[in-house]
Scaffold this active site. Sequence first.
Site, PDB file in Angstrom:
ATOM      1  N   GLU A 302       0.972  -1.178  -0.196  1.00  0.00           N
ATOM      2  CA  GLU A 302       0.084  -0.082  -0.092  1.00  0.00           C
ATOM      3  C   GLU A 302       0.870   1.219  -0.052  1.00  0.00           C
ATOM      4  O   GLU A 302       0.507   2.115   0.769  1.00  0.00           O
ATOM      5  CB  GLU A 302      -0.844   0.012   1.259  1.00  0.00           C
ATOM      6  CG  GLU A 302      -1.661  -1.228   1.603  1.00  0.00           C
ATOM      7  CD  GLU A 302      -2.715  -1.177   2.557  1.00  0.00           C
ATOM      8  OE1 GLU A 302      -2.223  -0.840   3.686  1.00  0.00           O
ATOM      9  OE2 GLU A 302      -3.799  -1.594   2.327  1.00  0.00           O
ATOM     10  N   CYS A 396     -10.545   0.255   7.977  1.00  0.00           N
ATOM     11  CA  CYS A 396     -10.045   1.618   8.538  1.00  0.00           C
ATOM     12  C   CYS A 396     -10.661   2.846   7.948  1.00  0.00           C
ATOM     13  O   CYS A 396     -10.866   3.733   8.499  1.00  0.00           O
ATOM     14  CB  CYS A 396      -8.602   1.564   8.489  1.00  0.00           C
ATOM     15  SG  CYS A 396      -7.991   0.958   6.577  1.00  0.00           S
TER      16      CYS A 396
END
Lengths: 628, 628
Positions: A302, A396
Amino acid sequence: MSDDAVVRPRPDAAVTLRPASGGRVEGGFWGARQRVNREVTIPLGGERIRESGAFTNLELAALERTGGAGGEHQGKVFADSDVYKWLEAVAWERGRAEDESLARSYDEAVRVVAAAQRPDGYLHTHTQLTGRPPYSDLASSHELYCAGHLMQAAVAGRRATGDATLLGVAARFADHLVKDLPGDALDGHPEVETGLAELYRETGVRPYLDLAARMITGRGHERLPLKGHHGPGIRQDRVPLRAATAVEGHAVRAMYLAAGAADVAAETSDRGLLDALERQWLDMVATRTYLTGGLGSVWYGEQFGGPHELAPETAYCETCAAIGSVQWSWRMLLATGAARYADLMERTLHNAVLPGISLAGDRFFYVNALRVRAGANPDDRRAAARGRQDWYGTACCPPNAMRLLSSLGHYLATRDDEGVQLHLYANGTIRAGDVLLEVETDYPWDGRVEIVVRETPDLPWTLALRIPAWADGTAGVNGEPANPGYHRVRRAWRPGDRVTLDLAVRPRLTAAVPRLDVARGHVAVERGPLVYCLEQVDHPGVIVDDLCLAGPDLRDGAPLPGLPAEVVPVLARGRAHAHREEDGGFPYRTATAPREPEHAGPVELTFVPYHTWANRGAGPMTIWAPMH
Amino acid sequence: MSDDAVVRPRPDAAVTLRPASGGRVEGGFWGARQRVNREVTIPLGGERIRESGAFTNLELAALERTGGAGGEHQGKVFADSDVYKWLEAVAWERGRAEDESLARSYDEAVRVVAAAQRPDGYLHTHTQLTGRPPYSDLASSHELYCAGHLMQAAVAGRRATGDATLLGVAARFADHLVKDLPGDALDGHPEVETGLAELYRETGVRPYLDLAARMITGRGHERLPLKGHHGPGIRQDRVPLRAATAVEGHAVRAMYLAAGAADVAAETSDRGLLDALERQWLDMVATRTYLTGGLGSVWYGEQFGGPHELAPETAYCETCAAIGSVQWSWRMLLATGAARYADLMERTLHNAVLPGISLAGDRFFYVNALRVRAGANPDDRRAAARGRQDWYGTACCPPNAMRLLSSLGHYLATRDDEGVQLHLYANGTIRAGDVLLEVETDYPWDGRVEIVVRETPDLPWTLALRIPAWADGTAGVNGEPANPGYHRVRRAWRPGDRVTLDLAVRPRLTAAVPRLDVARGHVAVERGPLVYCLEQVDHPGVIVDDLCLAGPDLRDGAPLPGLPAEVVPVLARGRAHAHREEDGGFPYRTATAPREPEHAGPVELTFVPYHTWANRGAGPMTIWAPMH
């Protein structure tokens, strides 16, 4: 309106601007998003978080703490943080408008959190329920990451509602950290730094700031253990922040760390650290930022890619990274007063945060692709073609977006000794000391922004209005041309005085610099602060992959069925390439005698704001349109 | 020269072409690569495989089998296959030229393999040394994958050296499979299908073919367990092969499965299966093949992306996938006689297999990037910027390249009732029944190929010469124009007769179709069958990222220091973009009033064959050059 800033530098902090006392969004573009956030997303988020077991974890930890049976932890190691982010959103909502049901939800959740905390102040349900010693696996455990979110929620609770219950929980945990955290401990995922700094700002307990500062300085020495094929940069541990020239590694971690570092730089008047952050921010914007403001081009880890490695199809652009970017830029804006930070915030909010939530508020993108192709590999986990999802196993992003939307009013304006600065334009009111401003606008759909002075002291002061970089050459204030940066109007104001800002919101074409190779031969459409895209649903009979522009003329279109009436599409003359399967179909051809591309005829191109895509079904989409 | 084809259809197989009896490469382009392979890569590979513990695993399995202590398995679950692929390479080398040292290495390794085999025929050291029941975790264990490589090595040993020791081992294992493999068992990684088919061809034991056929039919019903986020397509288990319209999932698995299916289709005269394979092959070439012939554009799962998703920077292009592509295409060529399969083989061999091995033969690429940028993220595991590596933890590619290079002579030509077909042009000799041809050429550096008939029957026969698709409009045979496909010369030949083929190898520009968005505004340089690239080492003072063409004229250049003298570089007039860090550096600009790109002055562009890159240090590189 209470003095409830998200970020509130101490009086002695080295900052150029200070947050306005309060901003309230009412109606208009952002008002609609706040309403959906409050009425749909936050209640739904509470349910989803409950279903994920995150509340149960807290209840089990409480049971175990009091001698009960305990039980097995559910979900990810960072499940607690979902609760905290959601609580922060609820707190800001209570600050916006009190409501019995919200207050009840909040109090109940705070009670559950408080009950789970060990008497010594420690609180992390995964560690507690697995029986592992605290701080024994910080590289992966997210203990401090969760702590940071707890601190931010607690400060929000105190500032927005006046209630200090959660603040007490957070402070006790922070005290435990100050006392028991090993001297060189770092969390694999930064976040506690900015949490500690704000907790210091709220409580004045200096050791919280010192701990944050120690963690900022302690990173970048390759002390955290490595995971899999990941290098130390993923966990922000390869280069000390003061020496770094570029952001790198996991984009969310980079943003959270930078935000915390900006807090520490402000509170410790650390000019060297601030300079390092400015350098990294400038490099990020110049080489590693998508047109949308989205960050992170490499799925693996990521993370940020190399400079100008910004392929739209493989864009990661995690919604959380965009939120982290807004948080960092806001802190840089306070520190420096430079308009570029607000420019990026505006771009990011409209085009990298908002796409993460459906217009109805009930579905989410974790990753935000900037191009989706027809016929995607059904086995490919890159899920853009499948549209937004109800929720995520790693959840998240949704509660992160909730807390940002709930607190958006606090990012609109600042003040300094000279007066008041407006950075973002939303319909509503701004309170800055004894100044009260009313902002009337249909921005970003329309570029006209009316600012009405409702309360003012007698002495002259300066109203500074941010002119975005994209409005270069077209903006005006009270009919006079205004240049990008802050246009300042100094005057002895009287209640009822008006200032008219015209940002000339019109569709325009945008191209990328040559190094951005994947955008070569393409243009994007922007309109005001919004990045647009071509979506399959508006182009029946052809596929988006074959579309190109036939000319540079753009015009506003009529409302589209299935999108809110205020959404302005942009129309252009286009063509569809005739896709030929000749030559055995090999897609490469000798170009010494170039053949004019064949077109299957004219197509009216309909560009819609990127943040509205995938609200009428998912399908092929692109923000870059070929020029021929 | 023995009748030692890699693929040898049975007399009753449904094929259009049959392999020539033998082809021998001598000198020239491929001769040099075979020499390096034999003298450097194979000995070095033997050492590396020994160091990896793969031979030790076999020795431990033998010990354990005979009541000894056994020991812990080292390396990956598929470590045995490294030994088998290396053995296959050594076998083909012995067929090319016997040599005592090679024979000793071979016999010794075969002895170790044979000793490890259980009395019941089973052989897989990871399973044996861990004590797991055979065939209990086929989705991940690679037991049958290793078996397939054993079978191919064993057939090679028999055909190239006449020695049948390894064939006995492979046949006993195959008998165990036929007898004990659960009826619906499938390996997570195809490979045994083509191994079983060739073992059937060598031994005539029909149950081997039946088992291969059963596995081809059994795939595609989502019966294999899923791993992580992977869908069933990764393991080639989402769609039955007969119903599939496109290749998908893990590229190497797709290629190996397709090769095995082509074998089964030929031996069972299964026209429906062959049609399905043709359809998938055509779609692969039209939508999922890089200009180099490389396959796989998605790192996650080493898999195919969507159609036209072929970004050069994130290219996976595993060397093994290219090798598997050559294997599949060869079988399709035998089945159909269509030139397109040989076209892709040629492209793939030169531009997707060869780049996987350094010119010196001692360093390797597993993944073959088609663009490497300056300033890559140091934490990024995509290792192209670091250059080729000495070896890999997963070392599938190097020994795979070894066996292909060693057996390359067998892919040059075929025969049918009409005569002999030449598909690939390499200096050397071709034996096809009672025809012996000598081929004299400096191809691919030069386009002139002289074919001299050395032995011939009296009756007329047809010599068919493949004219590659890239030579459209420029090729000639004996001075007459020749069109892409097979140019046929029928004649009563006499020894000493000559045919001159001229493929007009000249540099040319190549562009991609519009759907291949990432190549828009770019061209590639090709010369004959070779794809070229711009490499940093040839452009001091600028970075490759800033280069673009200033005109379409290309010309051959003089030899470059550090590359073999025969390598022909291609030169072009170019320019370097002046990279400006203005506007706060945001890399996107309003395009309504387009600004001419600024150039820092003329640069002579030097394109080198892509397969030669990263032999003079690694650094920025691109196969696509901007047109302005």
